[in-house]
Scaffold this motif. Structure first.
Motif, short mmCIF file in Angstrom:
data_model
loop_
_atom_site.label_atom_id
_atom_site.label_comp_id
_atom_site.label_asym_id
_atom_site.label_seq_id
_atom_site.Cartn_x
_atom_site.Cartn_y
_atom_site.Cartn_z
N UNK A 293 0.96 -1.10 -0.20
CA UNK A 293 0.14 -0.02 0.02
C UNK A 293 0.79 1.37 -0.03
N UNK A 294 1.96 1.33 0.86
CA UNK A 294 2.82 2.45 0.74
C UNK A 294 3.36 2.66 -0.18
N UNK A 295 3.87 1.69 -1.00
CA UNK A 295 4.63 1.68 -2.35
C UNK A 295 3.59 2.45 -3.27
N UNK A 296 2.47 1.80 -3.32
CA UNK A 296 1.33 2.45 -4.16
C UNK A 296 1.05 4.03 -3.93
N UNK A 297 0.99 4.30 -2.85
CA UNK A 297 0.79 5.60 -2.52
C UNK A 297 2.05 6.63 -3.12
N UNK A 298 3.35 5.95 -2.78
CA UNK A 298 4.37 6.57 -2.92
C UNK A 298 4.56 6.69 -4.60
N UNK A 299 4.13 5.71 -5.34
CA UNK A 299 4.47 5.72 -6.91
C UNK A 299 3.33 6.86 -7.47
N UNK A 300 2.21 6.84 -6.71
CA UNK A 300 0.98 7.91 -7.18
C UNK A 300 1.48 9.18 -7.08
N UNK A 301 2.14 9.22 -5.91
CA UNK A 301 2.61 10.78 -5.59
C UNK A 301 3.47 11.04 -6.64
N UNK A 302 4.63 10.16 -7.20
CA UNK A 302 5.54 10.61 -8.28
C UNK A 302 4.91 10.92 -9.41
N UNK A 303 3.85 10.11 -9.55
CA UNK A 303 3.08 10.15 -11.15
C UNK A 303 2.41 11.60 -11.39
N UNK A 304 2.15 12.15 -9.71
CA UNK A 304 1.22 13.51 -9.89
C UNK A 304 2.41 14.55 -9.50
N UNK A 305 3.68 14.29 -9.86
CA UNK A 305 4.49 15.48 -10.09
C UNK A 305 5.37 15.72 -8.64
N UNK A 306 5.15 14.80 -7.24
CA UNK A 306 5.74 15.16 -6.18
C UNK A 306 7.21 14.54 -6.23
#
Length: 254
Positions: free
Chosen positions: A109-122
């Motif tokens: 779950x943490x990896x998915x959240x982190x990956x989503x953050x990267x995709x959103x420009x963070x």
């Protein structure tokens, strides 16, 4: 929607630092190919930026959340996880904490959240507690330590995995407290732990800052508790049964 207005195009070229194009701007600003060129440059800049952020994040390989077996944990708030995936907690500079035993999917779950953050420009850094604290504790000068603390304090999201699997000295607790304090109400920290906060005195025995550390982590934090048996053990048992079935079938045909 993009526009062919020369002043808008010029601002885009300046943002991309296309100095060759800018030095000849008066000669080419009305050419139809300029807007197309800027589109290409912006797309390539976006792609490279995402690649750099993914590389720097060190998220590693992971199972997509779409493949997560929500029926396996005995208790999990799927809605709370979905809310975390919207990344609203990043915009509020609040923390997210996933607590549960080993093998229930906290890291996934943490990896998915982190990956989503990267995709959103963070900007993101994903690391384990052992690696993070070991690295900080190994630095032998105050200037090197301050520099590394700034490195971990800088990203929009710092994900610290596997807190609670090892015990640490007071020195490690002080380092984590310093880092969490730097990020407190400024940047979001995502943390996974296999022990409740009531047991953190065992993770950091004799550390005077444990209460203050927990206080800063849980302040304005979304805490998701997960209960259940290890999914990895379940998969291992299924694989063992499958192998046993194949051996039995093989013997039956000989």
């Amino acid at each position: 929607m993009q526009t062919n207005d020369p002043s808008t195009l010029k601002r885009r070229a300046q943002a991309l630092q296309l100095n060759g194009l800018l030095s000849n701007w008066s000669a080419c600003c009305t050419e139809p190919w300029v807007a197309t060129l800027l589109d290409w440059e912006e797309q390539e800049s976006t792609r490279r930026s995402m690649e750099r952020r993914l590389h720097s994040a060190h998220i590693g390989r992971f199972k997509p959340l779409a493949d997560y077996d929500w029926s396996w944990p005995a208790q999990i708030d799927q809605g709370a996880v979905s809310d975390l995936m919207t990344l609203q907690f990043l915009h509020n500079a609040t923390n997210a904490i996933l607590v549960g035993p080993s093998g229930v999917g906290k890291t996934t779950i943490a990896q998915n959240i982190a990956h989503q953050a990267v995709l959103q420009g963070h900007t993101v850094i994903f690391t384990t507690a052992g690696k993070l604290l070991g690295e900080l504790a190994s630095l032998d000068s105050d200037s090197a330590l301050r520099s590394r603390l700034r490195h971990y304090a800088r990203p929009s999201l710092l994900a610290i995995d596997e807190v609670g699997y090892l015990s640490y000295s007071s020195r490690y607790a002080d380092l984590l407290f310093e880092l969490v304090s730097r990020r407190h109400e400024q940047k979001s920290t995502l943390l996974t732990a296999n022990r409740s906060f009531a047991d953190w005195s065992e993770v950091f025995p004799n550390a005077a800052c444990v209460v203050a550390l927990v206080d800063r982590l849980v302040h304005h934090a979304e805490i998701v508790g997960i209960k259940g048996q290890s999914y990895r053990q379940k998969e291992a048992q299924e694989h063992a049964k499958a192998r046993a079935g194949k051996r039995k079938t093989s013997k039956g045909t000989t």
